[in-house]
Design an enzyme around this catalytic site. Structure first.
Site, PDB file in Angstrom:
ATOM      1  N   SER A   1     -83.436  36.422  65.887  1.00 34.10           N
ATOM      2  CA  SER A   1     -84.653  35.739  65.175  1.00 34.10           C
ATOM      3  C   SER A   1     -84.854  35.790  63.858  1.00 34.10           C
ATOM      4  CB  SER A   1     -85.865  36.892  65.737  1.00 34.10           C
ATOM      5  OG  SER A   1     -86.747  35.939  65.807  1.00 34.10           O
TER       6      SER A   1
ATOM      7  N   ASP B   1     -86.405  29.543  75.116  1.00 33.62           N
ATOM      8  CA  ASP B   1     -87.059  29.933  74.283  1.00 33.62           C
ATOM      9  C   ASP B   1     -88.287  29.192  73.526  1.00 33.62           C
ATOM     10  OD1 ASP B   1     -87.728  31.226  71.683  1.00 33.62           O
ATOM     11  OD2 ASP B   1     -86.003  31.714  71.264  1.00 33.62           O
TER      12      ASP B   1
ATOM     13  N   HIS C   1     -86.959  34.034  74.388  1.00 33.99           N
ATOM     14  CA  HIS C   1     -86.688  34.598  72.958  1.00 33.99           C
ATOM     15  C   HIS C   1     -85.903  35.961  73.006  1.00 33.99           C
ATOM     16  CE1 HIS C   1     -86.681  34.178  68.687  1.00 33.99           C
ATOM     17  NE2 HIS C   1     -87.464  35.501  68.304  1.00 33.99           N
TER      18      HIS C   1
END
Length: 245
Positions: free
Chosen positions: A101, A181, A213
């Site tokens: 991320s 995601d 994600h």
């Protein structure tokens, strides 16, 4: 450090940050560092460092990344590495970085903008074009894209012209992204791969079917770590990366 380390050799280094707002990783707890310790037990000195912008210190510390998410967070990782190298046996000729991320964004920036320091990167679910990340979280730190387009361009890993700030030598990247995601859409990694390909830069892409994600599936998460380890060992010129403890 590896639990069986005798202290008699230099160790390759793996930076393992998150590095962004709302994500403190330097905590006095056991479980948050299990993955980092696993990588250490494969023969790495693993560094988990929180730089400016992360929580846990002061409002000024968190707000210092306003309009500058890219340069500051990378520099703080470099500073942490160099400071620790003064006290620990770190091999600065074999330094990798991995992240997910915001950490994936940081890892990509590190490999592209500081190849003098970082020699390989595992880039997980990264935000690469900040204009594609449609959340108020982003506008809190770098404003509205229509009002500050140059800030968005400067802080993105890529822009419409291709790679931003990329320097020689070319460092290998493993880009990982869940195809389901719905937080950081897979278009971020696809655009990064396209830009890297156009620039002739080495990389590999690992798409995760049915994964969002994060990777909550235990078997997927375990195998994903082993694949990352193999890539890191190959990229740093270490022993066969197909075995893990």
């Amino acid at each position: 450090m590896p639990r069986d380390y005798a202290g008699d050799t230099l160790l390759p280094v793996l930076m393992d940050p998150y590095g962004g707002p709302h994500g403190q990783r330097v905590v006095a707890a056991h479980h948050p560092h299990l993955t980092s310790q696993w990588f250490a037990d494969q023969g790495f000195a693993v560094i988990v460092a929180d730089g400016r912008g992360t929580p846990g210190r002061s409002p000024a510390w968190e707000k210092s990344v306003r309009d500058d998410l890219a340069e500051i967070v990378v520099q703080d990782q470099v500073d942490a590495l160099q400071a620790l190298a003064a006290d620990f046996p770190l091999d600065l000729d074999r330094v990798a970085v991995r992240g997910w991320s915001f950490g994936g964004y940081l890892a990509a920036l590190a490999a592209l903008r500081r190849p003098d320091v970082f020699h390989a990167a595992v880039v997980g679910a990264p935000v690469t074009d900040l204009r594609l990340y449609d959340t108020h979280y982003q506008e809190r730190y770098i404003g509205h894209p229509d009002e500050q387009p140059e800030v968005y361009r400067r802080n993105s890993v890529i822009d419409d012209a291709g790679l931003v700030g990329a320097a020689e030598p070319h460092r290998p990247m493993m880009i990982i992204h869940g195809l389901a995601d719905d937080n950081v859409v897979v278009a971020h990694s696809l655009r990064l791969s396209s830009a890297l390909l156009a620039a002739g830069r080495p990389h590999e892409v690992l798409p995760l079917s049915g994964v969002t994600h994060m990777t909550p599936q235990e078997e997927v998460a375990e195998n994903l770590l082993r694949l990352q380890l193999g890539f890191l060992k190959r990229s740093l010129g270490l022993a066969d990366g197909n075995e893990a403890r």
